[in-house]
Motif scaffolding. Sequence first.
Motif, PDB file in Angstrom:
ATOM      1  N   PHE A   1       0.816  -1.214   0.000  1.00 30.90           N
ATOM      2  CA  PHE A   1       0.000   0.000   0.000  1.00 30.90           C
ATOM      3  C   PHE A   1       0.849   1.263   0.000  1.00 30.90           C
ATOM      4  CE2 PHE A   1      -1.910   3.416   2.541  1.00 30.90           C
ATOM      5  CZ  PHE A   1      -2.986   3.745   1.730  1.00 30.90           C
ATOM      6  N   HIS A   2       1.752   1.386   0.969  1.00 33.23           N
ATOM      7  CA  HIS A   2       2.518   2.625   1.109  1.00 33.23           C
ATOM      8  C   HIS A   2       3.430   2.909  -0.083  1.00 33.23           C
ATOM      9  CE1 HIS A   2       1.045   3.711   5.032  1.00 33.23           C
ATOM     10  NE2 HIS A   2       1.330   2.507   5.507  1.00 33.23           N
ATOM     11  N   PRO A   3       4.245   1.932  -0.556  1.00 34.71           N
ATOM     12  CA  PRO A   3       5.083   2.255  -1.723  1.00 34.71           C
ATOM     13  C   PRO A   3       4.273   2.582  -2.975  1.00 34.71           C
ATOM     14  CG  PRO A   3       5.268  -0.079  -1.135  1.00 34.71           C
ATOM     15  CD  PRO A   3       4.551   0.600  -0.019  1.00 34.71           C
ATOM     16  N   SER A   4       3.144   1.890  -3.181  1.00 38.07           N
ATOM     17  CA  SER A   4       2.333   2.168  -4.373  1.00 38.07           C
ATOM     18  C   SER A   4       1.751   3.581  -4.321  1.00 38.07           C
ATOM     19  CB  SER A   4       1.217   1.131  -4.527  1.00 38.07           C
ATOM     20  OG  SER A   4       0.294   1.211  -3.454  1.00 38.07           O
ATOM     21  N   MET A   5       1.257   3.987  -3.140  1.00 41.30           N
ATOM     22  CA  MET A   5       0.695   5.332  -3.012  1.00 41.30           C
ATOM     23  C   MET A   5       1.784   6.395  -3.124  1.00 41.30           C
ATOM     24  SD  MET A   5      -2.544   5.097  -2.832  1.00 41.30           S
ATOM     25  CE  MET A   5      -2.923   6.785  -2.366  1.00 41.30           C
ATOM     26  N   PHE A   6       2.952   6.133  -2.538  1.00 45.39           N
ATOM     27  CA  PHE A   6       4.061   7.089  -2.628  1.00 45.39           C
ATOM     28  C   PHE A   6       4.455   7.327  -4.081  1.00 45.39           C
ATOM     29  CE2 PHE A   6       8.590   7.942  -3.029  1.00 45.39           C
ATOM     30  CZ  PHE A   6       8.773   9.028  -2.185  1.00 45.39           C
ATOM     31  N   LEU A   7       4.649   6.250  -4.832  1.00 50.41           N
ATOM     32  CA  LEU A   7       5.074   6.368  -6.223  1.00 50.41           C
ATOM     33  C   LEU A   7       3.971   6.940  -7.106  1.00 50.41           C
ATOM     34  CD1 LEU A   7       6.897   2.920  -6.451  1.00 50.41           C
ATOM     35  CD2 LEU A   7       7.992   5.175  -6.330  1.00 50.41           C
ATOM     36  N   HIS A   8       2.723   6.606  -6.809  1.00 54.03           N
ATOM     37  CA  HIS A   8       1.597   7.100  -7.592  1.00 54.03           C
ATOM     38  C   HIS A   8       1.407   8.605  -7.423  1.00 54.03           C
ATOM     39  CE1 HIS A   8      -2.386   7.316  -9.417  1.00 54.03           C
ATOM     40  NE2 HIS A   8      -2.842   7.868  -8.302  1.00 54.03           N
ATOM     41  N   ASN A   9       1.635   9.098  -6.207  1.00 55.10           N
ATOM     42  CA  ASN A   9       1.361  10.510  -5.914  1.00 55.10           C
ATOM     43  C   ASN A   9       2.575  11.418  -6.100  1.00 55.10           C
ATOM     44  OD1 ASN A   9      -1.392  10.177  -5.126  1.00 55.10           O
ATOM     45  ND2 ASN A   9      -0.729   9.354  -3.153  1.00 55.10           N
ATOM     46  N   ASP A  10       3.749  10.857  -6.336  1.00 47.57           N
ATOM     47  CA  ASP A  10       4.954  11.684  -6.460  1.00 47.57           C
ATOM     48  C   ASP A  10       4.886  12.574  -7.698  1.00 47.57           C
ATOM     49  OD1 ASP A  10       7.888  12.010  -5.427  1.00 47.57           O
ATOM     50  OD2 ASP A  10       8.036  11.824  -7.610  1.00 47.57           O
ATOM     51  N   ALA A  11       5.065  13.865  -7.488  1.00 49.65           N
ATOM     52  CA  ALA A  11       4.912  14.848  -8.575  1.00 49.65           C
ATOM     53  C   ALA A  11       5.953  14.658  -9.672  1.00 49.65           C
ATOM     54  CB  ALA A  11       4.991  16.260  -8.002  1.00 49.65           C
ATOM     55  N   SER A  12       7.199  14.373  -9.293  1.00 52.40           N
ATOM     56  CA  SER A  12       8.259  14.216 -10.295  1.00 52.40           C
ATOM     57  C   SER A  12       8.034  12.997 -11.173  1.00 52.40           C
ATOM     58  CB  SER A  12       9.624  14.131  -9.615  1.00 52.40           C
ATOM     59  OG  SER A  12       9.634  13.093  -8.652  1.00 52.40           O
ATOM     60  N   LEU A  13       7.485  11.924 -10.600  1.00 49.82           N
ATOM     61  CA  LEU A  13       7.168  10.739 -11.412  1.00 49.82           C
ATOM     62  C   LEU A  13       5.942  10.991 -12.287  1.00 49.82           C
ATOM     63  CD1 LEU A  13       7.764   7.809  -8.885  1.00 49.82           C
ATOM     64  CD2 LEU A  13       9.222   8.521 -10.803  1.00 49.82           C
ATOM     65  N   LYS A  14       4.983  11.738 -11.768  1.00 47.05           N
ATOM     66  CA  LYS A  14       3.803  12.082 -12.568  1.00 47.05           C
ATOM     67  C   LYS A  14       4.195  12.878 -13.802  1.00 47.05           C
ATOM     68  CE  LYS A  14      -0.068  12.030  -9.290  1.00 47.05           C
ATOM     69  NZ  LYS A  14      -1.126  12.852  -8.636  1.00 47.05           N
ATOM     70  N   SER A  15       5.202  13.751 -13.656  1.00 51.60           N
ATOM     71  CA  SER A  15       5.636  14.571 -14.802  1.00 51.60           C
ATOM     72  C   SER A  15       6.225  13.725 -15.923  1.00 51.60           C
ATOM     73  CB  SER A  15       6.675  15.599 -14.337  1.00 51.60           C
ATOM     74  OG  SER A  15       7.870  14.959 -13.929  1.00 51.60           O
ATOM     75  N   LEU A  16       6.640  12.499 -15.586  1.00 52.27           N
ATOM     76  CA  LEU A  16       7.169  11.567 -16.606  1.00 52.27           C
ATOM     77  C   LEU A  16       6.077  10.669 -17.179  1.00 52.27           C
ATOM     78  CD1 LEU A  16      10.441  10.445 -14.743  1.00 52.27           C
ATOM     79  CD2 LEU A  16      10.265  12.070 -16.648  1.00 52.27           C
ATOM     80  N   GLY A  17       4.833  10.888 -16.751  1.00 49.70           N
ATOM     81  CA  GLY A  17       3.725  10.060 -17.237  1.00 49.70           C
ATOM     82  C   GLY A  17       3.715   8.662 -16.645  1.00 49.70           C
ATOM     83  N   THR A  18       4.200   8.540 -15.432  1.00 49.98           N
ATOM     84  CA  THR A  18       4.330   7.225 -14.791  1.00 49.98           C
ATOM     85  C   THR A  18       2.968   6.622 -14.471  1.00 49.98           C
ATOM     86  OG1 THR A  18       6.407   7.941 -13.791  1.00 49.98           O
ATOM     87  CG2 THR A  18       5.349   5.996 -12.842  1.00 49.98           C
ATOM     88  N   GLU A  19       2.836   5.325 -14.728  1.00 50.89           N
ATOM     89  CA  GLU A  19       1.654   4.566 -14.327  1.00 50.89           C
ATOM     90  C   GLU A  19       2.086   3.514 -13.304  1.00 50.89           C
ATOM     91  OE1 GLU A  19      -1.382   3.880 -17.841  1.00 50.89           O
ATOM     92  OE2 GLU A  19       0.656   3.450 -18.520  1.00 50.89           O
ATOM     93  N   VAL A  20       1.322   3.411 -12.224  1.00 54.18           N
ATOM     94  CA  VAL A  20       1.618   2.445 -11.173  1.00 54.18           C
ATOM     95  C   VAL A  20       0.526   1.381 -11.165  1.00 54.18           C
ATOM     96  CG1 VAL A  20       2.038   2.083  -8.706  1.00 54.18           C
ATOM     97  CG2 VAL A  20       2.773   4.223  -9.804  1.00 54.18           C
TER      98      VAL A  20
END
Length: 409
Positions: A69-88
């Motif tokens: 739960f925690h790592p998935s939410m951390f990576l999903h909500n991280d702004a810098s990863l979102k800017s790369l179009g990341t999908e979790v």
Amino acid sequence: MKLFVGLDVSSFDIKVCFLDGEGEKLRSFTVSNDLPGATKLRDAIIECAAGRDIYTLRIGLESTSVYSFHPSMFLHNDASLKSLGTEVFVMNPKQIANFKKSYSDMDKTDEIDAFVIADYLRFGRLPMSVVKESQYVALQQLTRSRYQLIHQVTKEKQHFLQHLSFKCNTFKEEVDSSVFGNAMMELFFEKFSLEELAQMSIEDLAAFLQEKGKNRFGDPECVAKSIQKAVRSSYRLDKVVEDSIDIILGTTIEVIRTLHKQVKEIDKAIERLMAGLTQTLVTIPGIGPVFTAGIIAEIGQIERFDDETKIAKYAGLYWRKHQSGRFTADDTSLSRNGNQYLRYYLVEAANSVRRHVPEYQDYYAKKYKEVPKHQHKRALVLTARKLVRLVDALLRNHQVYTPKRSVNI
């Protein structure tokens, strides 16, 4: 370039594997399953993506209770990863286990499992991005806890009925009234012996039932007579055995009442949270805020699903086909896969909606008559499957339920 990140998560660490679009391993390492470790993982992903033209970046991990739960939410909500179009993606472990069977000579290690997850991401065929926004996660914690409480209530009631049969073995056959109504529960909570109940006057027993039942009995004397008939026709227990059964019945009643109180508290919390969510399912007659909450908490954003068939499959509301040669089985079992929480709330909602909406009432009755056995269960599940189409239409189109309006269901 495509970048696929496979994570094998445990309670204390995360095994990581980076693959490119050709399946070449770019990097593998281990971080701790905590905030510093997740931050280090995030930085490693950004470093790997730096200077490369990344047009697909997918991170995948198995659903492992609270550990993922925690790592998935951390990576999903991280702004810098979102800017790369990341999908979790949080995936069913069964999917990964089945995929791994194609690697027949591969060992079982956490590092290898991280590679398999990354490779599964690379091959595609992903069901959805399962990670939900915070309000859905908060709602999900409440609705899943409620689900567990309801099942505990059911278990305690079965425990109560088993011991009631010891005390008064003909009670359920003779008494046409709910054993779990307040009046009946008080009757057994008072620990009357069978002899005391047999000798009590009809008037006194009827008055007791009417008082404890808050005047809800239409004919309390009739119920009192049926109780005394059951008492007189039941086997007698030794005093020491009857006393032990009375203690068990009394403590079970207290547990049931406590669980019901906890359910009410959670229902209040769900209703408060639902007041801040914009959704239209609650406009369906009979569905109510609690069942609505259970459904949308598991579905999350409707855009995660391509269509209503994907929702039904996610909930496990489908039947497997059984065919061999020219033979096709007519009676097949409901799939045991899928999200048990979503399935529960859809079925419970369907059971309520059918009592309020004629269309669903007629559909249930039609399906009930089609088979000679398992009528109610089959008809109810099929009604829930029909409800999925309405749920999808209302959520996807932001529609309010209107009986006369033409909706593709």
